[in-house]
Scaffold this motif. Structure first.
Motif, PDB file in Angstrom:
ATOM      1  N   MET A   1       0.851  -1.179   0.000  1.00 48.28           N
ATOM      2  CA  MET A   1       0.000   0.000   0.000  1.00 48.28           C
ATOM      3  C   MET A   1       0.893   1.236   0.000  1.00 48.28           C
ATOM      4  SD  MET A   1      -3.563   1.041   1.104  1.00 48.28           S
ATOM      5  CE  MET A   1      -4.051  -0.585   1.412  1.00 48.28           C
ATOM      6  N   ILE A   2       0.537   2.222  -0.796  1.00 45.47           N
ATOM      7  CA  ILE A   2       1.289   3.462  -0.931  1.00 45.47           C
ATOM      8  C   ILE A   2       0.798   4.467   0.090  1.00 45.47           C
ATOM      9  CG2 ILE A   2       1.760   5.381  -2.491  1.00 45.47           C
ATOM     10  CD1 ILE A   2       1.202   3.365  -4.772  1.00 45.47           C
ATOM     11  N   LYS A   3       1.721   5.108   0.759  1.00 42.55           N
ATOM     12  CA  LYS A   3       1.349   6.196   1.662  1.00 42.55           C
ATOM     13  C   LYS A   3       1.212   7.468   0.839  1.00 42.55           C
ATOM     14  CE  LYS A   3       3.185   4.697   6.030  1.00 42.55           C
ATOM     15  NZ  LYS A   3       3.943   5.093   7.197  1.00 42.55           N
ATOM     16  N   SER A   4       0.177   8.231   1.111  1.00 42.01           N
ATOM     17  CA  SER A   4      -0.019   9.490   0.401  1.00 42.01           C
ATOM     18  C   SER A   4       0.906  10.552   0.967  1.00 42.01           C
ATOM     19  CB  SER A   4      -1.466   9.962   0.532  1.00 42.01           C
ATOM     20  OG  SER A   4      -2.307   9.108  -0.181  1.00 42.01           O
ATOM     21  N   SER A   5       1.679  11.150   0.105  1.00 40.41           N
ATOM     22  CA  SER A   5       2.505  12.294   0.469  1.00 40.41           C
ATOM     23  C   SER A   5       2.602  13.175  -0.755  1.00 40.41           C
ATOM     24  CB  SER A   5       3.892  11.831   0.932  1.00 40.41           C
ATOM     25  OG  SER A   5       4.548  11.155  -0.111  1.00 40.41           O
ATOM     26  N   GLY A   6       3.042  14.406  -0.589  1.00 39.34           N
ATOM     27  CA  GLY A   6       3.079  15.322  -1.721  1.00 39.34           C
ATOM     28  C   GLY A   6       1.679  15.790  -2.056  1.00 39.34           C
ATOM     29  N   THR A   7       1.389  15.906  -3.331  1.00 44.99           N
ATOM     30  CA  THR A   7       0.077  16.344  -3.783  1.00 44.99           C
ATOM     31  C   THR A   7      -0.955  15.270  -3.456  1.00 44.99           C
ATOM     32  OG1 THR A   7       1.119  17.519  -5.618  1.00 44.99           O
ATOM     33  CG2 THR A   7      -1.240  17.124  -5.784  1.00 44.99           C
ATOM     34  N   PRO A   8      -2.045  15.647  -2.793  1.00 46.94           N
ATOM     35  CA  PRO A   8      -3.051  14.643  -2.422  1.00 46.94           C
ATOM     36  C   PRO A   8      -3.889  14.211  -3.622  1.00 46.94           C
ATOM     37  CG  PRO A   8      -3.817  16.817  -1.849  1.00 46.94           C
ATOM     38  CD  PRO A   8      -2.399  16.980  -2.359  1.00 46.94           C
ATOM     39  N   CYS A   9      -4.678  13.184  -3.393  1.00 45.75           N
ATOM     40  CA  CYS A   9      -5.686  12.777  -4.361  1.00 45.75           C
ATOM     41  C   CYS A   9      -6.583  13.985  -4.605  1.00 45.75           C
ATOM     42  CB  CYS A   9      -6.477  11.618  -3.759  1.00 45.75           C
ATOM     43  SG  CYS A   9      -7.809  10.989  -4.766  1.00 45.75           S
ATOM     44  N   ARG A  10      -7.012  14.180  -5.846  1.00 47.44           N
ATOM     45  CA  ARG A  10      -7.883  15.313  -6.165  1.00 47.44           C
ATOM     46  C   ARG A  10      -8.919  14.888  -7.194  1.00 47.44           C
ATOM     47  NH1 ARG A  10      -3.518  15.067  -8.750  1.00 47.44           N
ATOM     48  NH2 ARG A  10      -3.114  15.995 -10.750  1.00 47.44           N
ATOM     49  N   VAL A  11      -9.889  15.756  -7.431  1.00 44.46           N
ATOM     50  CA  VAL A  11     -11.041  15.407  -8.256  1.00 44.46           C
ATOM     51  C   VAL A  11     -11.282  16.514  -9.288  1.00 44.46           C
ATOM     52  CG1 VAL A  11     -13.533  14.949  -8.195  1.00 44.46           C
ATOM     53  CG2 VAL A  11     -12.074  14.153  -6.322  1.00 44.46           C
ATOM     54  N   THR A  12     -11.602  16.101 -10.518  1.00 44.66           N
ATOM     55  CA  THR A  12     -12.063  17.035 -11.546  1.00 44.66           C
ATOM     56  C   THR A  12     -13.509  16.690 -11.858  1.00 44.66           C
ATOM     57  OG1 THR A  12      -9.858  17.243 -12.522  1.00 44.66           O
ATOM     58  CG2 THR A  12     -11.723  17.863 -13.912  1.00 44.66           C
ATOM     59  N   VAL A  13     -14.363  17.710 -11.864  1.00 48.54           N
ATOM     60  CA  VAL A  13     -15.782  17.529 -12.140  1.00 48.54           C
ATOM     61  C   VAL A  13     -16.129  18.330 -13.392  1.00 48.54           C
ATOM     62  CG1 VAL A  13     -18.113  17.848 -11.237  1.00 48.54           C
ATOM     63  CG2 VAL A  13     -16.252  17.258  -9.683  1.00 48.54           C
ATOM     64  N   CYS A  14     -16.688  17.657 -14.377  1.00 48.97           N
ATOM     65  CA  CYS A  14     -17.121  18.333 -15.605  1.00 48.97           C
ATOM     66  C   CYS A  14     -18.410  19.091 -15.298  1.00 48.97           C
ATOM     67  CB  CYS A  14     -17.357  17.299 -16.698  1.00 48.97           C
ATOM     68  SG  CYS A  14     -17.776  18.020 -18.300  1.00 48.97           S
ATOM     69  N   ARG A  15     -18.466  20.335 -15.734  1.00 52.25           N
ATOM     70  CA  ARG A  15     -19.660  21.144 -15.495  1.00 52.25           C
ATOM     71  C   ARG A  15     -19.865  22.127 -16.647  1.00 52.25           C
ATOM     72  NH1 ARG A  15     -21.123  17.818 -12.606  1.00 52.25           N
ATOM     73  NH2 ARG A  15     -21.662  17.944 -10.420  1.00 52.25           N
ATOM     74  N   ASP A  16     -19.995  21.602 -17.857  1.00 49.97           N
ATOM     75  CA  ASP A  16     -20.181  22.507 -18.989  1.00 49.97           C
ATOM     76  C   ASP A  16     -21.431  22.137 -19.764  1.00 49.97           C
ATOM     77  OD1 ASP A  16     -19.518  24.713 -20.599  1.00 49.97           O
ATOM     78  OD2 ASP A  16     -18.329  23.489 -21.950  1.00 49.97           O
ATOM     79  N   CYS A  17     -21.282  21.727 -20.991  1.00 52.92           N
ATOM     80  CA  CYS A  17     -22.430  21.636 -21.893  1.00 52.92           C
ATOM     81  C   CYS A  17     -23.482  20.608 -21.485  1.00 52.92           C
ATOM     82  CB  CYS A  17     -21.955  21.381 -23.318  1.00 52.92           C
ATOM     83  SG  CYS A  17     -21.039  19.859 -23.535  1.00 52.92           S
ATOM     84  N   CYS A  18     -23.076  19.445 -21.035  1.00 53.81           N
ATOM     85  CA  CYS A  18     -24.057  18.412 -20.678  1.00 53.81           C
ATOM     86  C   CYS A  18     -24.062  18.101 -19.192  1.00 53.81           C
ATOM     87  CB  CYS A  18     -23.779  17.135 -21.458  1.00 53.81           C
ATOM     88  SG  CYS A  18     -24.042  17.341 -23.227  1.00 53.81           S
ATOM     89  N   CYS A  19     -22.919  18.155 -18.586  1.00 54.06           N
ATOM     90  CA  CYS A  19     -22.815  17.890 -17.147  1.00 54.06           C
ATOM     91  C   CYS A  19     -23.198  19.160 -16.388  1.00 54.06           C
ATOM     92  CB  CYS A  19     -21.387  17.491 -16.781  1.00 54.06           C
ATOM     93  SG  CYS A  19     -20.777  16.012 -17.606  1.00 54.06           S
ATOM     94  N   GLY A  20     -23.662  18.982 -15.185  1.00 53.58           N
ATOM     95  CA  GLY A  20     -23.922  20.149 -14.355  1.00 53.58           C
ATOM     96  C   GLY A  20     -25.291  20.757 -14.470  1.00 53.58           C
ATOM     97  N   GLY A  21     -26.239  20.085 -15.057  1.00 51.09           N
ATOM     98  CA  GLY A  21     -27.600  20.571 -15.000  1.00 51.09           C
ATOM     99  C   GLY A  21     -28.323  20.755 -16.309  1.00 51.09           C
ATOM    100  N   ARG A  22     -27.617  21.001 -17.381  1.00 57.00           N
ATOM    101  CA  ARG A  22     -28.329  21.225 -18.645  1.00 57.00           C
ATOM    102  C   ARG A  22     -28.962  19.947 -19.173  1.00 57.00           C
ATOM    103  NH1 ARG A  22     -23.383  24.476 -19.955  1.00 57.00           N
ATOM    104  NH2 ARG A  22     -23.987  26.577 -19.414  1.00 57.00           N
ATOM    105  N   LYS A  23     -28.262  18.837 -19.017  1.00 57.71           N
ATOM    106  CA  LYS A  23     -28.756  17.568 -19.539  1.00 57.71           C
ATOM    107  C   LYS A  23     -29.367  16.718 -18.423  1.00 57.71           C
ATOM    108  CE  LYS A  23     -27.070  13.648 -22.265  1.00 57.71           C
ATOM    109  NZ  LYS A  23     -25.893  13.108 -22.951  1.00 57.71           N
ATOM    110  N   ILE A  24     -28.694  16.679 -17.295  1.00 54.10           N
ATOM    111  CA  ILE A  24     -29.125  15.850 -16.168  1.00 54.10           C
ATOM    112  C   ILE A  24     -29.679  16.774 -15.089  1.00 54.10           C
ATOM    113  CG2 ILE A  24     -28.435  14.105 -14.492  1.00 54.10           C
ATOM    114  CD1 ILE A  24     -28.042  13.234 -17.436  1.00 54.10           C
ATOM    115  N   ARG A  25     -30.982  16.808 -14.954  1.00 52.06           N
ATOM    116  CA  ARG A  25     -31.619  17.741 -14.020  1.00 52.06           C
ATOM    117  C   ARG A  25     -32.080  17.086 -12.728  1.00 52.06           C
ATOM    118  NH1 ARG A  25     -33.757  22.426 -17.459  1.00 52.06           N
ATOM    119  NH2 ARG A  25     -32.603  22.053 -19.369  1.00 52.06           N
ATOM    120  N   THR A  26     -31.866  15.785 -12.621  1.00 54.77           N
ATOM    121  CA  THR A  26     -32.332  15.076 -11.430  1.00 54.77           C
ATOM    122  C   THR A  26     -31.282  15.028 -10.331  1.00 54.77           C
ATOM    123  OG1 THR A  26     -31.604  12.980 -12.391  1.00 54.77           O
ATOM    124  CG2 THR A  26     -33.915  13.627 -12.752  1.00 54.77           C
TER     125      THR A  26
END
Length: 116
Positions: A1-26
Motif C-alpha cells: 500500500m502506498i502512503k499518500s505524500s506530496g500532492t493529495p488525491c484530487r477530483v475534476t468535475v465536468c460542469r459545462d455543456c451536458c454535465c452540471g444541470g443542462r442535460k441531467i436535471r435530477t
C-alpha cells in the motif's frame, strides 16, 4: 500500500455543456460538488468531451500513487446522489493506487476515448 505524500488525491468535475444541470436535471449538482469538496481539492472543468457519459468525474491519484503507477479514474453517468458519497469515501481513503474503490464504482468507471 502506498502512503499518500506530496500532492493529495484530487477530483475534476465536468460542469459545462451536458454535465452540471443542462442535460441531467435530477441531480443536485451543487450538493454533489459540496460532498466532493469536503473530501478533496476539486477542480471544476469545462467540457471533458464525453458528453454521452454526463455527469463525469475524474479522480486523480496523489503524486506518490502516480509515481508508483496509479492513473486517473474516469467515472461517468454519476447521476445518483449516493455515488458522490461513495467517491468522496474513496478519495478520503487515498483514492487510486492507495485504496480500493467501493465496488459500486465499477459501474461508473470507463476509459475515455483516445486513452488506453
Amino acid at each position: 500500500m502506498i502512503k499518500s505524500s506530496g500532492t493529495p488525491c484530487r477530483v475534476t468535475v465536468c460542469r459545462d455543456c451536458c454535465c452540471g444541470g443542462r442535460k441531467i436535471r435530477t441531480v443536485d449538482h451543487e450538493e454533489q460538488l459540496a460532498v466532493l469538496r469536503r473530501a478533496a481539492p476539486v477542480r471544476v472543468a469545462d467540457c471533458l468531451d464525453v458528453c454521452e457519459r454526463a455527469n463525469v468525474i475524474v479522480v486523480h491519484p496523489s503524486s506518490a500513487a502516480r509515481a508508483a503507477g496509479a492513473r486517473p479514474v474516469w467515472l461517468g453517468l454519476v447521476n445518483d446522489d449516493g455515488a458522490a458519497h461513495d467517491i468522496a469515501e474513496w478519495v478520503r481513503a487515498g483514492g487510486p493506487g492507495v485504496a480500493e474503490p467501493p465496488a459500486i464504482l465499477d459501474l461508473y468507471e470507463f476509459t475515455p476515448p483516445g486513452r488506453s
